[in-house]
Design a protein around this motif. Sequence first.
Motif, PDB file in Angstrom:
ATOM      1  N   PRO A  83     -37.713   9.142  85.630  1.00  0.00           N
ATOM      2  CA  PRO A  83     -36.671   8.124  85.817  1.00  0.00           C
ATOM      3  C   PRO A  83     -36.711   7.482  87.199  1.00  0.00           C
ATOM      4  CG  PRO A  83     -35.748  10.057  84.755  1.00  0.00           C
ATOM      5  CD  PRO A  83     -37.142  10.416  85.161  1.00  0.00           C
ATOM      6  N   TYR A  84     -37.120   8.247  88.219  1.00  0.00           N
ATOM      7  CA  TYR A  84     -37.143   7.670  89.566  1.00  0.00           C
ATOM      8  C   TYR A  84     -38.349   6.758  89.749  1.00  0.00           C
ATOM      9  CZ  TYR A  84     -33.584  11.133  89.770  1.00  0.00           C
ATOM     10  OH  TYR A  84     -32.474  11.874  89.467  1.00  0.00           O
ATOM     11  N   ARG A 119     -39.388   4.922  87.302  1.00  0.00           N
ATOM     12  CA  ARG A 119     -38.884   3.719  86.642  1.00  0.00           C
ATOM     13  C   ARG A 119     -37.997   2.923  87.589  1.00  0.00           C
ATOM     14  NH1 ARG A 119     -38.207   2.006  81.647  1.00  0.00           N
ATOM     15  NH2 ARG A 119     -38.927   4.021  80.861  1.00  0.00           N
ATOM     16  N   ALA A 120     -37.145   3.639  88.333  1.00  0.00           N
ATOM     17  CA  ALA A 120     -36.240   2.956  89.254  1.00  0.00           C
ATOM     18  C   ALA A 120     -37.037   2.228  90.333  1.00  0.00           C
ATOM     19  CB  ALA A 120     -35.284   3.957  89.885  1.00  0.00           C
ATOM     20  N   ARG A 152     -36.855  -1.714  90.997  1.00  0.00           N
ATOM     21  CA  ARG A 152     -36.430  -2.217  92.311  1.00  0.00           C
ATOM     22  C   ARG A 152     -37.425  -3.186  92.909  1.00  0.00           C
ATOM     23  NH1 ARG A 152     -34.938   2.724  96.315  1.00  0.00           N
ATOM     24  NH2 ARG A 152     -33.284   3.598  95.050  1.00  0.00           N
ATOM     25  N   TRP A 193     -27.138  16.886  95.445  1.00  0.00           N
ATOM     26  CA  TRP A 193     -26.056  16.092  94.861  1.00  0.00           C
ATOM     27  C   TRP A 193     -25.286  15.298  95.910  1.00  0.00           C
ATOM     28  CZ3 TRP A 193     -26.931  15.382  90.043  1.00  0.00           C
ATOM     29  CH2 TRP A 193     -27.559  16.382  89.299  1.00  0.00           C
ATOM     30  N   PRO A 203     -23.877  12.017  97.139  1.00  0.00           N
ATOM     31  CA  PRO A 203     -23.601  10.741  96.474  1.00  0.00           C
ATOM     32  C   PRO A 203     -24.453   9.621  97.066  1.00  0.00           C
ATOM     33  CG  PRO A 203     -21.555  11.845  97.032  1.00  0.00           C
ATOM     34  CD  PRO A 203     -22.646  12.630  97.690  1.00  0.00           C
ATOM     35  N   GLY A 204     -25.032   8.842  96.191  1.00  0.00           N
ATOM     36  CA  GLY A 204     -25.829   7.719  96.658  1.00  0.00           C
ATOM     37  C   GLY A 204     -27.174   8.123  97.231  1.00  0.00           C
ATOM     38  N   ARG A 205     -27.561   9.365  97.053  1.00  0.00           N
ATOM     39  CA  ARG A 205     -28.854   9.804  97.596  1.00  0.00           C
ATOM     40  C   ARG A 205     -29.968   8.994  96.944  1.00  0.00           C
ATOM     41  NH1 ARG A 205     -32.936  14.027  97.408  1.00  0.00           N
ATOM     42  NH2 ARG A 205     -32.404  14.739  95.319  1.00  0.00           N
ATOM     43  N   GLN A 261     -33.320   8.878  95.582  1.00  0.00           N
ATOM     44  CA  GLN A 261     -34.388   9.785  95.177  1.00  0.00           C
ATOM     45  C   GLN A 261     -35.727   9.079  95.044  1.00  0.00           C
ATOM     46  OE1 GLN A 261     -31.522  11.275  92.501  1.00  0.00           O
ATOM     47  NE2 GLN A 261     -32.348  13.335  92.543  1.00  0.00           N
ATOM     48  N   THR A 280     -30.929   4.980  85.435  1.00  0.00           N
ATOM     49  CA  THR A 280     -32.366   5.022  85.188  1.00  0.00           C
ATOM     50  C   THR A 280     -32.616   6.041  84.090  1.00  0.00           C
ATOM     51  OG1 THR A 280     -34.576   5.204  86.164  1.00  0.00           O
ATOM     52  CG2 THR A 280     -32.896   6.706  87.006  1.00  0.00           C
ATOM     53  N   SER A 309     -24.472  11.150  89.558  1.00  0.00           N
ATOM     54  CA  SER A 309     -24.831  10.951  88.155  1.00  0.00           C
ATOM     55  C   SER A 309     -25.155  12.275  87.493  1.00  0.00           C
ATOM     56  CB  SER A 309     -26.049  10.032  88.068  1.00  0.00           C
ATOM     57  OG  SER A 309     -25.772   8.819  88.709  1.00  0.00           O
ATOM     58  N   HIS A 315     -27.367   1.322  94.032  1.00  0.00           N
ATOM     59  CA  HIS A 315     -27.299   2.215  95.182  1.00  0.00           C
ATOM     60  C   HIS A 315     -27.162   3.673  94.744  1.00  0.00           C
ATOM     61  CE1 HIS A 315     -23.186   1.564  93.912  1.00  0.00           C
ATOM     62  NE2 HIS A 315     -22.891   2.712  94.479  1.00  0.00           N
ATOM     63  N   ARG A 316     -27.012   3.877  93.456  1.00  0.00           N
ATOM     64  CA  ARG A 316     -26.908   5.260  93.000  1.00  0.00           C
ATOM     65  C   ARG A 316     -27.801   5.475  91.795  1.00  0.00           C
ATOM     66  NH1 ARG A 316     -21.125   6.119  90.189  1.00  0.00           N
ATOM     67  NH2 ARG A 316     -22.195   8.067  89.824  1.00  0.00           N
ATOM     68  N   LEU A 317     -28.562   6.525  91.892  1.00  0.00           N
ATOM     69  CA  LEU A 317     -29.450   6.871  90.795  1.00  0.00           C
ATOM     70  C   LEU A 317     -28.884   8.044  89.994  1.00  0.00           C
ATOM     71  CD1 LEU A 317     -32.779   6.565  92.750  1.00  0.00           C
ATOM     72  CD2 LEU A 317     -31.977   5.063  90.943  1.00  0.00           C
TER      73      LEU A 317
END
Lengths: 383, 166, 372
Positions: A145-146, A148-149, A153, A243, A245-247, A249, B80, B110, B164-166
């Motif tokens: 998934p990362y 893909r992100a 992006r 975990w 928030p907003g990390r 990856q 994602t 998430s 901004h969040r995955l």
Amino acid sequence: MKRPVAVVGVGQTHHKARRADVSIPGLVREAVDRALADAGLRHEDIDAVVVGKAPDMLEGVMQPEQFLAGALGAHLKPLLRVHTAGSVGASTAITAMTHVASGLYDRVLAVAFEKQSEGNAMWALSPNLPFTPPLVAGAGGFFAPYCRAYIARTGCPPHIGPVTAASARDNAGRNEYAHLREPMTVDDVMNSPVLWDPIRYLETCPSSDGAIALVVANEDAARKGPRKPAWIKGAASYAEGMWVPGRDQVSPRAGKVCARHVYDQAGITNPWKEIHTAEIYVPFAWFEAMWLENLGFCDEAEGWKLVDRGEVKFGAHLPINPSGGVLCTNPIGASGMIRLGEAALQVMGRAGAHQVEGAKTALGHAYGGGAQYFAMWVVGSER
Amino acid sequence: MDEPPKEPVKYIDAEVRLPYHYVAGDYRARYLRALKDKKILGSKCAATGKVFVMPVIASPESFATCDTWVELAGRGTITTFCVVNIPVIGRDLEIPYVAASVALDGADVSMFALIQECPPADVRMGMRVEAVWKPDGERRGDHEDILYFRPTGEPDAPFESFSHRL
Amino acid sequence: MSLRNVAVVGFAQLPVVARDEHRMSTEMLYPVVREALERVGVTRDAIDYQVSASADYLDGRPFGFVAALDVMGSWPPRQDLHLEMDGSFAAYYAWLKIQTGEVDTAIVCAHGKTSEGEPERVLNLQLDPYYQAPLGLTPTATAALQASAYQARTGATDADFAAVAARNRAAGARNPDNQVRESASADALQRTPWVIEPLRRGYLSPVGESASCLVLAAEGKAEQLCQRPAWIHGVDHRTELQSIGARDLSRSAGAARAAEKAFEMAGIGSARDVDLVELLATNPAEELIVCEALGVNARATAPVVNPSGGALCAHPVMSTGLIRLGEVFRQLSGQAGERTVPGARRAVAHASQGHCLQQNVVWVLGTERRWA
């Protein structure tokens, strides 16, 4: 660095899917014997041993460094065992370096290995935590998934992963120790089955048995050795929480912070210009583009372009993973140290057929966990 | 055994079986039990007010305790995802299936979740999804009480709202 | 040799229990990290380095230590390492890192829930998979072999073992953090059934769990964090071979070598130069063997051995060694309550891991700085 530390010997095994010809001690000794021979040293010359490997479930032996103490020549020496997930091989090398940098040890043996054919690697790697639903098999399912992100992006086109994968195989063809060495084309990769979209089978690292050992030493010992050493100019290992928030990856902060720390120590302000080659931890092809950005070789969203323009392949401006990298060889516990060891070989001028011409400064990098652990060093041919 | 083996011993088979009896911890246990009532609970950071699901005792970001409980709507956005073609050990899922990172409304981290009732090719980043529960009477207060997430049919969330969040 | 003066400036642990039903392993770690930092009066940002100690097989899951990052304040990203070893070895590495001059302060965290698995079965897996593990040897079995060897060489008796156990139990009754807090007479312990001869039930550590956190600081910082730091005078660690048949089980060559080197660094002749010893022994034979290696007469009144009650009263695997260091810190900094050894100015802390005391670390600490 207050007390200079150098890599004075490197030894690794011929990595294969299954080393059925050796036991675990046999595998480890193949690397250790080669490293000691390379350094012109005997076991008696080593002051301490540091061992790194990934989860013990991979071999079904708890804290195997304990039963390996004899094979490692560690009798009545200090012995430590490091475990930082995928980055462990690298953090182990850095731990050994710290021993020498403290001033308390002159020569330290760092060993990293995995004989994962002996256990069920897929099971050992699937993030099946108690009270958490099992959702994906294998690390690729976690990272896909990362990838893909990253693609979303940056607008990275679909051939970039395949280009990286094909290039890695091409590199491995020049590395006698690599596991997967048969060449493959970009089309071969594009036509291979998708495992966890967007990651394809041929964009995925293998499961390998292998070991690597390094000898690190202080300046005095390094100058006495038979070889031109690789001087460690900067090194660090960092980790961040999962975990947060907003990390991010895709380009984790711990990676950026670690790189900056290491570059500062090494006096590097422009990595793209000042580093001649880099061995970076790419277990799934898309990570090459992602790490190029995270490591500051280019701006955000530009990493895939370096790959696309052929600027990181062998013979180009900054060859990435001239050894073939993790995509071609992945004994998990060893992979991080293989990166750091290969970087050392490059600046020692001893990378044989995969030597990057004129490499005087090289980066070795590894990561682990949910992209949380980062360990890296910069080595140079000059003190 | 009367005679030594004719061939050298090359392999040893050792099956390792170890029983573990894990503690879920009060936080995880409370979260799981609430699933029986079709509630998804998060815990809220005392310093920042950010909400974590599954609930944690302390914020990895602020280091403060997270001892206030919050109920979440069970609806969120796919930030994602990947399409999986390899069977997962311990579960009987039809291949291919989608594993997604779902940013639940009201939560600041998430959760990884299975997506169903949607052809994998139709799943998109930004897709709005909702939890689908096991029927009343079948839920037991464990993680299988949420069967999966499915599309709600709402318009996709704009990229900026979750980038901004995955 | 002149090294940086480094001190233990803070320590926190959870009281050891048979099983914490309310918290996962890393959830147990959070309150002790908080407490340790509160005791030294700083935020997490003030600490330069973190080392954690745990073992996947004890956790019953691969990568079990990764979750610890989330409770150790790992944001922003921190310089970090994890060792698959007892916390005392992690503390060694943190000390070493401070010696490089690159960092001045460190936290050392240990966690593990021994109750979740069956340690007798899990620790069998530490043995080599070819010859020893298939025999089904448990840690109690290998310990019994060692205890037998010790008796054969020294003539130590069941009564001798009972006396050592009784002394630990008596001391342990004064330590509120112990799992076992009732004293027991040597007679009573000698009447407990054999588990594996010559080790009786009453001579063996209970199965229990905890989490612990130690704070180290270099000179210049240590004084700001603690009124009475416990300064590290010397430290060394060694491994032996694992093979049961390859070494003299009745002695600990590794503990002896580590002690020799640690004492040399500390500038002391032997453990008789210190006021107390906290050693990690999971049965009386181990204690006698370690005492011999340290040059301590287990029957003498000085130095005091295990005023905390030792591992016999609490053995939260992964934390047990770190707690020995923590106990020495408490003693030297005047925080040992009822179990205080009056006037203690120098102490030895020891930890071991692996079957039959395979690996040993020996520390020497004192109320004064070692180097000018």
